[in-house]
Write a protein that holds these residues in place. Structure first.
Motif, mmCIF file in Angstrom:
data_model
loop_
_atom_site.group_PDB
_atom_site.id
_atom_site.type_symbol
_atom_site.label_atom_id
_atom_site.label_comp_id
_atom_site.label_asym_id
_atom_site.label_seq_id
_atom_site.Cartn_x
_atom_site.Cartn_y
_atom_site.Cartn_z
ATOM 1 N N PRO A 59 -37.089 -26.998 -15.232
ATOM 2 C CA PRO A 59 -37.249 -28.449 -15.079
ATOM 3 C C PRO A 59 -37.888 -29.123 -16.298
ATOM 4 O O PRO A 59 -37.719 -30.330 -16.474
ATOM 5 N N ILE A 60 -38.603 -28.352 -17.136
ATOM 6 C CA ILE A 60 -39.117 -28.925 -18.386
ATOM 7 C C ILE A 60 -37.932 -29.307 -19.268
ATOM 8 O O ILE A 60 -37.890 -30.384 -19.861
ATOM 9 N N ASP A 61 -36.955 -28.406 -19.322
ATOM 10 C CA ASP A 61 -35.750 -28.669 -20.111
ATOM 11 C C ASP A 61 -34.995 -29.875 -19.549
ATOM 12 O O ASP A 61 -34.572 -30.768 -20.300
ATOM 13 N N ARG A 62 -34.863 -29.942 -18.228
ATOM 14 C CA ARG A 62 -34.144 -31.077 -17.630
ATOM 15 C C ARG A 62 -34.830 -32.393 -17.956
ATOM 16 O O ARG A 62 -34.191 -33.388 -18.277
#
Lengths: 159, 159
Positions: free
Chosen positions: A22-25
Motif C-alpha cells: 500500500p505504500i507503493d499504491r
C-alpha cells in the motif's frame, strides 16, 4: 536500527511487492511535486482554479490536469458555483481521503524546515494551547513509538 | 475546515511561495515513486544494491541513479564492504535525515491501506505493547491535534 518485519515482509528472499504494497499504491498517486503543492493549497483553504495557479506557480495546463486527476482519484471534490452575471464555475475541496493526506503534507514541511532550512521559517502550532505540533508515530495505547519499535506486517487478507 | 494560516500565508493575495516553502523543498526531493520505494526498503533493512533492485522492481539504472541522488541529498550514506575474494562494494544506510522520512513513508502505507485496500493487508503495531500504530499530529503539550486546530505559520527568519 530499522523497522521490524513480519508476514510477507519477513525473509531475505522476499520478492518485489509491487501493487501488494500500500505504500507503493499511495506513492504512485501522490509522488508528484504538483500533486503535493495542490494538496498543500487545498489544505490552506484554496478552492478556485486561478488561485491554485497563482499560489503554486504551476502552469494552467499542469494545474488543470492535476486537479482533474485528484478529482478522479477521489482526493478532491468539484463543487459548482456561480457569481452574478458570470458563467458557472467549479471550486475544489478536499474529500476525507484528501484530508487524510494533510498530516503527510505537513510532515514534509516539518522535514523541510529541519533539514533544508532557508530564510523563511515554517512553524506548526496547536490553536488551543499554542504548543508546537509534530507529526509522530503513536500507538493506540498512547505510547510515542520509535522507529525500531514499529512492527510492519504485510499479510494476505482473510477472505 | 482547513488549516489556520499566519504570517506570509495570511491574506488572499498571497503569491507563489516557491522555494520559500519547506513543503515544496521537501517534495521536490522525495516526490518520486522510486525514491519512496528505496526509502521504504532502507527502512526495512535493505542495504545492498542487488536487493534494492529485486525488492523494489526498479531497473538497475533507475536504482543506481536514485541511490546516488539519495546519497548526494544526504538521505543515505554509502559504506564500503568487502566479502572474501570479491572486489570492494558499497552498502547503503539511512542518515538521520533519511530516518526522519520513515514515519512519512509509513503514513503513506497507512493511507494506502485505508483508501486503496487490496488483497494484502498492511498493519503497523507497537513491538512493546502490540497496539496499532498510527501517524498523527500531536503537540508538545501532549494533545492529539485535529487538522482545523493546526496553525501554520510561515515567517521571515530573524537574523
Amino acid at each position: 536500527m530499522t523497522l521490524q518485519l513480519k508476514g510477507l515482509l519477513a525473509g531475505s528472499d522476499r520478492p518485489e511487492l509491487g501493487d501488494a504494497c500500500p505504500i507503493d499504491r499511495a506513492s504512485s498517486l501522490v509522488a508528484r511535486r504538483s500533486t503535493i503543492l495542490l494538496l498543500r493549497e487545498a489544505s490552506y483553504g484554496t478552492t478556485r482554479f486561478d488561485e491554485f495557479v497563482t499560489r503554486t506557480g504551476l502552469t494552467e495546463s499542469v494545474t488543470a490536469n492535476q486537479l482533474r486527476n485528484l478529482v478522479s482519484e477521489g482526493l478532491l471534490v468539484k463543487v459548482p458555483y456561480q457569481e452574478p452575471s458570470q458563467r458557472q464555475r467549479f471550486e475544489y475541496a478536499l474529500t476525507e481521503a484528501g484530508h487524510d493526506l494533510v498530516p503527510i503534507v505537513m510532515a514534509l514541511g516539518e522535514w523541510g524546515e529541519k533539514h533544508r532550512p532557508r530564510t523563511n521559517w515554517l512553524g506548526l502550532t496547536h490553536a488551543d494551547c499554542g504548543a508546537r505540533v509534530h507529526m509522530a508515530l503513536t500507538c493506540e495505547a498512547g505510547h510515542a513509538v520509535r522507529e525500531p519499535d514499529v512492527v510492519v506486517s504485510l499479510e494476505h487478507r482473510q477472505p
